[in-house]
Write an enzyme that holds these catalytic residues in place. Sequence first.
Site, short mmCIF file in Angstrom:
data_model
loop_
_atom_site.label_atom_id
_atom_site.label_comp_id
_atom_site.label_asym_id
_atom_site.label_seq_id
_atom_site.Cartn_x
_atom_site.Cartn_y
_atom_site.Cartn_z
N THR A 88 119.83 -1.41 49.01
CA THR A 88 118.88 -0.72 49.90
C THR A 88 118.06 -1.82 50.61
O THR A 88 116.91 -2.03 50.28
CB THR A 88 117.94 0.21 49.10
OG1 THR A 88 117.37 -0.54 48.01
CG2 THR A 88 118.68 1.40 48.54
N THR B 67 117.31 0.58 44.00
CA THR B 67 115.85 0.61 44.15
C THR B 67 115.54 1.42 45.40
O THR B 67 115.97 1.06 46.50
CB THR B 67 115.31 -0.83 44.29
OG1 THR B 67 115.70 -1.56 43.13
CG2 THR B 67 113.80 -0.84 44.41
N PHE C 160 116.21 -3.61 35.80
CA PHE C 160 115.14 -4.59 36.00
C PHE C 160 115.68 -6.00 35.87
O PHE C 160 114.96 -6.91 35.49
CB PHE C 160 114.03 -4.36 34.96
CG PHE C 160 113.49 -2.95 34.99
CD1 PHE C 160 112.56 -2.57 35.95
CD2 PHE C 160 113.93 -1.99 34.08
CE1 PHE C 160 112.07 -1.27 35.99
CE2 PHE C 160 113.44 -0.70 34.11
CZ PHE C 160 112.52 -0.33 35.06
N LEU C 161 116.99 -6.16 36.14
CA LEU C 161 117.59 -7.47 35.86
C LEU C 161 117.14 -8.52 36.87
O LEU C 161 116.83 -8.23 38.02
CB LEU C 161 119.11 -7.37 35.82
CG LEU C 161 119.88 -7.08 37.10
CD1 LEU C 161 120.15 -8.34 37.91
CD2 LEU C 161 121.21 -6.45 36.72
N PHE D 259 105.41 -15.78 34.53
CA PHE D 259 105.18 -15.44 35.94
C PHE D 259 103.85 -15.94 36.47
O PHE D 259 103.29 -15.39 37.39
CB PHE D 259 105.37 -13.94 36.20
CG PHE D 259 106.77 -13.64 36.66
CD1 PHE D 259 107.83 -13.80 35.79
CD2 PHE D 259 107.02 -13.26 37.97
CE1 PHE D 259 109.13 -13.59 36.22
CE2 PHE D 259 108.33 -13.05 38.41
CZ PHE D 259 109.39 -13.22 37.52
N LEU D 260 103.35 -17.02 35.85
CA LEU D 260 102.14 -17.68 36.36
C LEU D 260 102.51 -19.09 36.82
O LEU D 260 101.68 -19.98 36.76
CB LEU D 260 101.07 -17.77 35.28
CG LEU D 260 100.09 -16.60 35.14
CD1 LEU D 260 98.95 -16.99 34.21
CD2 LEU D 260 99.52 -16.13 36.48
N CYS E 155 114.78 -9.12 46.23
CA CYS E 155 114.05 -7.98 45.65
C CYS E 155 112.56 -8.01 45.95
O CYS E 155 112.05 -7.14 46.66
CB CYS E 155 114.27 -7.94 44.15
SG CYS E 155 115.96 -7.47 43.74
N LYS F 77 115.76 -19.36 43.84
CA LYS F 77 115.36 -19.77 42.49
C LYS F 77 116.56 -20.43 41.82
O LYS F 77 117.69 -20.28 42.30
CB LYS F 77 114.85 -18.58 41.68
CG LYS F 77 115.91 -17.56 41.32
CD LYS F 77 115.28 -16.54 40.40
CE LYS F 77 116.31 -15.77 39.64
NZ LYS F 77 115.73 -14.79 38.77
C1 UDX Z 1 113.09 -9.73 40.35
C2 UDX Z 1 112.46 -9.09 39.10
O1 UDX Z 1 111.99 -10.13 38.21
C3 UDX Z 1 113.46 -8.20 38.40
O2 UDX Z 1 112.86 -7.56 37.28
C4 UDX Z 1 113.97 -7.16 39.38
O3 UDX Z 1 114.95 -6.33 38.78
C5 UDX Z 1 114.55 -7.83 40.62
O4 UDX Z 1 113.58 -8.71 41.19
P1 UDX Z 1 114.72 -11.79 40.83
O5 UDX Z 1 114.59 -11.44 42.28
O6 UDX Z 1 116.05 -12.11 40.28
O7 UDX Z 1 114.14 -10.59 39.92
O8 UDX Z 1 113.81 -13.07 40.60
P2 UDX Z 1 112.51 -13.45 39.74
O9 UDX Z 1 112.90 -14.23 38.56
O10 UDX Z 1 111.60 -12.30 39.53
O11 UDX Z 1 111.82 -14.47 40.76
C6 UDX Z 1 111.43 -14.02 42.06
C7 UDX Z 1 110.81 -15.14 42.85
O12 UDX Z 1 109.52 -15.47 42.31
C8 UDX Z 1 111.61 -16.44 42.88
O13 UDX Z 1 111.57 -16.96 44.19
C9 UDX Z 1 110.84 -17.35 41.92
O14 UDX Z 1 110.97 -18.70 42.25
C10 UDX Z 1 109.42 -16.86 42.12
N1 UDX Z 1 108.55 -17.08 40.94
C11 UDX Z 1 108.81 -16.47 39.76
C12 UDX Z 1 107.44 -17.90 41.08
O15 UDX Z 1 107.17 -18.46 42.17
N2 UDX Z 1 106.60 -18.08 39.99
C13 UDX Z 1 106.85 -17.49 38.80
O16 UDX Z 1 106.05 -17.70 37.87
C14 UDX Z 1 107.98 -16.66 38.66
#
Ligand code: UDX
Length: 422
Positions: free
Chosen positions: A67, A102, A128-129, A230-231, A241, A302
């Site tokens: 989506t 989603t 939520f992967l 996530f900090l 996503c 990432k």
């Molecule tokens: C995300 C959600 O985590 C997941 O639960 C959902 O199903 C899909 O979207 P994803 O897109 O694979 O997953 O990546 P994620 O690991 O969440 O990272 C997203 C972005 O945030 C990346 O660019 C990563 O570098 C950034 N990030 C993540 C940060 O800048 N700091 C952090 O502490 C964590």
Amino acid sequence: MASLGHDVIGIDVDEKKAAALARGEAPFFEPGLPEFLAAGAHTGRLAFSSDVEHARGSSVHFLAIGTPQGVSGAADLSYLFTAVTELLPVLRPGNLVVGKSTVPVGVAAQIAVLVESTGASLAWNPEFLREGRAIKDTLEPDRMVYGVREGDTAAVAMLDEVYAPLLAGGIPRMITDYATAELVKVAANAFLATKISFINAMAEIAEASGADIDQLADALGQDPRIGRRFLNAGLGFGGGCLPKDIRGFMARADELGVGESLGFLREVEGVNLRRRDRVVELALDELPSRSGRVAVLGLAFKPDSDDVRDSPALDVAARLAAEGLDVVASDPEANEKARASHPQLEYRVDPLDAIVGAELVLVLTEWRQFAALDPRAAGAVARQRTIIDARGCIDADLWRSAGWRVISLGHAVPARVTQLVA
Ligand code: UDX
């Protein structure tokens, strides 16, 4: 699903993709996925086709359709509704359709009406992967959410059967209505995006005040109400996503007349995009003549992914090239995907080759290969020893001791040491 013991047929309208999957070739880099495809083919439980007729006879039908973001910022649901329309003729009374996509809140109820016209029923079961950890997140999720029609115990029983091995492992599951199930997904992503932008806003304050963002995050994270995950401050979030889901969520809230409730997400996005501006600004401060060669380490949004959709790293690389710099990039997995959309950049497989002759090195994705680079080897080939670590992933002391000027996001920019010759 095949590894859980089910007989699975995967359908994709893209014939080439279905054929490649049938040969065991994953269409993207995802650790562990080729092994699971091979195991599925070996047991005979996993097949692929581009013909929806092959879905006939299955009792459970998962909808895992993209989506993407549409022009207005809202989610583009056309692929999803096309797939549902094509699926309807093969559904039989008693079948279960399970929505994984989603979607904006309210869409499941519309799909339910279509599905129920065939005697089948609908459950909304968001995933939520995370990319790079897709297998583990699928087989060991934190929780499962089943959004069903009130009182649809048959749908719950079928999903319980599908997920029996996971449930036996004690994974919590919640039964909700459709709207709540749809919202869990976008609300979770909005929260995660907010957490990242919160720490990145603190990084802006740290840069201006001389505080240390990593120590700040560690200290904040000790509070279990906040938590350290996530900090990680840095170049911010990208990918397929988080960015599109928060935009889609804002668009849907506007439609519902409650746009103000998500007003803060505009600021979350603002902070996120400012981090990219900051890195471009830092790079141009180092190379005010807007000429010279820069090495960009990292293109994927990432690590452990070759996904460059809305990648902060690729965005920064492209902007530096547009400023006139000669950008040579290297990513362990994403070079080819980046090259397809950005042929103006140069690409190297080995990060050290990208650094040869560089006047500035930028680390934009925190691949472990970059954290493991030897600063002396890099220093021997670079033209100038200046590195911008936009992901807080290199050992700054080690690089400094090898003669590098290290600029890290979330830290004050170190003063330039000027040598005055009498
Ligand atoms: C995300 C959600 O985590 C997941 O639960 C959902 O199903 C899909 O979207 P994803 O897109 O694979 O997953 O990546 P994620 O690991 O969440 O990272 C997203 C972005 O945030 C990346 O660019 C990563 O570098 C950034 N990030 C993540 C940060 O800048 N700091 C952090 O502490 C964590």
